[in-house]
Design a protein around this motif. Structure first.
Motif, PDB file in Angstrom:
ATOM      1  N   LYS A  35       0.844  -1.199   0.000  1.00 42.99           N
ATOM      2  CA  LYS A  35       0.000   0.000   0.000  1.00 42.99           C
ATOM      3  C   LYS A  35       0.884   1.256   0.000  1.00 42.99           C
ATOM      4  O   LYS A  35       0.593   2.231  -0.689  1.00 42.99           O
ATOM      5  N   TYR A  39       1.100   4.510  -2.656  1.00 44.35           N
ATOM      6  CA  TYR A  39       1.154   5.934  -2.320  1.00 44.35           C
ATOM      7  C   TYR A  39       2.384   6.594  -2.943  1.00 44.35           C
ATOM      8  O   TYR A  39       2.291   7.696  -3.488  1.00 44.35           O
ATOM      9  N   PHE A  90      -1.795  12.770   7.789  1.00 43.57           N
ATOM     10  CA  PHE A  90      -2.623  11.764   7.129  1.00 43.57           C
ATOM     11  C   PHE A  90      -3.942  12.341   6.625  1.00 43.57           C
ATOM     12  O   PHE A  90      -4.507  11.833   5.655  1.00 43.57           O
ATOM     13  N   THR A  94      -4.938  11.861   2.823  1.00 42.16           N
ATOM     14  CA  THR A  94      -6.213  11.295   2.382  1.00 42.16           C
ATOM     15  C   THR A  94      -7.011  12.295   1.555  1.00 42.16           C
ATOM     16  O   THR A  94      -7.766  11.893   0.673  1.00 42.16           O
ATOM     17  N   ILE A  97      -5.745  11.930  -1.918  1.00 46.41           N
ATOM     18  CA  ILE A  97      -6.256  10.703  -2.532  1.00 46.41           C
ATOM     19  C   ILE A  97      -7.727  10.869  -2.890  1.00 46.41           C
ATOM     20  O   ILE A  97      -8.172  10.461  -3.955  1.00 46.41           O
ATOM     21  N   TYR A  98      -8.485  11.500  -1.991  1.00 49.57           N
ATOM     22  CA  TYR A  98      -9.916  11.702  -2.201  1.00 49.57           C
ATOM     23  C   TYR A  98     -10.176  12.579  -3.425  1.00 49.57           C
ATOM     24  O   TYR A  98     -11.126  12.361  -4.167  1.00 49.57           O
ATOM     25  N   GLU A 107      -8.628   2.484  -1.790  1.00 46.38           N
ATOM     26  CA  GLU A 107      -8.849   2.310  -0.368  1.00 46.38           C
ATOM     27  C   GLU A 107      -7.569   2.672   0.365  1.00 46.38           C
ATOM     28  O   GLU A 107      -6.480   2.320  -0.075  1.00 46.38           O
ATOM     29  N   CYS A 108      -7.684   3.375   1.489  1.00 46.86           N
ATOM     30  CA  CYS A 108      -6.495   3.944   2.135  1.00 46.86           C
ATOM     31  C   CYS A 108      -5.606   2.929   2.838  1.00 46.86           C
ATOM     32  O   CYS A 108      -4.416   3.137   2.959  1.00 46.86           O
ATOM     33  N   CYS A 110      -5.987   2.207   6.051  1.00 47.93           N
ATOM     34  CA  CYS A 110      -5.836   2.730   7.416  1.00 47.93           C
ATOM     35  C   CYS A 110      -5.944   1.653   8.480  1.00 47.93           C
ATOM     36  O   CYS A 110      -5.278   1.716   9.501  1.00 47.93           O
ATOM     37  N   ASN A 119     -12.431   6.348   0.209  1.00 47.71           N
ATOM     38  CA  ASN A 119     -11.577   7.524   0.387  1.00 47.71           C
ATOM     39  C   ASN A 119     -12.335   8.668   1.054  1.00 47.71           C
ATOM     40  O   ASN A 119     -11.777   9.389   1.882  1.00 47.71           O
ATOM     41  N   THR A 122     -12.704   7.807   4.745  1.00 49.33           N
ATOM     42  CA  THR A 122     -11.405   7.961   5.401  1.00 49.33           C
ATOM     43  C   THR A 122     -11.108   9.428   5.665  1.00 49.33           C
ATOM     44  O   THR A 122     -10.629   9.790   6.741  1.00 49.33           O
ATOM     45  N   ASN A 126     -10.686  11.147   9.320  1.00 49.69           N
ATOM     46  CA  ASN A 126      -9.495  11.922   9.694  1.00 49.69           C
ATOM     47  C   ASN A 126      -9.855  13.323  10.157  1.00 49.69           C
ATOM     48  O   ASN A 126      -9.220  13.862  11.061  1.00 49.69           O
TER      49      ASN A 126
END
Length: 137
Positions: A35, A39, A90, A94, A97-98, A107-108, A110, A119, A122, A126
């Motif tokens: 994962k 990233y 984070f 995120t 990513i979102y 999917e993160c 987490c 996302n 998540t 956060n």
């Protein structure tokens, strides 16, 4: 008892989240390293993918340590700042990513393979944790 709950709820909530997250990731550090490679690829840092396993272990250790420090109320000021910075980084990650127009990461990761969050979920999680960390500060 009410004062205990009023004073300790941010410690308890954040501590439990960090310990569970760190433990679930520690169960499968190789999966987390994959994962992390995703990233790194998203941010055009694929050359660093050789460090993904080390980063995986360090992330698990950091989350478990911070979670235990919160639950045991050790080094409260340093822990509060570290947890807030951790969550802030984070949250920014995120968010990127979102809002990624290419949707490269679905999917993160987490909570490892135990809990799959979208996302958007998540990012919302956060933001809530960031507010709780603000209360903790």
């Amino acid at each position: 008892m009410k004062n205990f709950i009023k004073e300790r709820w941010p410690d308890m909530l954040l501590g439990v989240v960090f310990v569970v997250s760190g433990f679930v990731k520690a169960v499968d550090p190789v999966g987390l390293s994959y994962k992390i490679e995703e990233y790194l690829g998203m941010f055009q840092l694929s050359g660093w993918s050789g460090l993904s396993m080390l980063l995986s272990v360090l992330l698990c250790a950091a989350e478990l340590t911070l979670g235990l420090f919160l639950l045991l109320r050790l080094w409260r000021r340093i822990t509060a700042v570290a947890v807030t910075l951790f969550i802030l980084v984070f949250t920014i990650l995120t968010y990127s990513i979102y809002t990624d127009p290419y949707g490269g990461i679905n999917e993160c990761g987490c909570f490892g393979e135990a809990v799959h969050l979208s996302n958007g979920a998540t990012f919302a999680k956060n933001l809530i944790l960031l507010v709780v960390a603000g209360f903790h500060l």
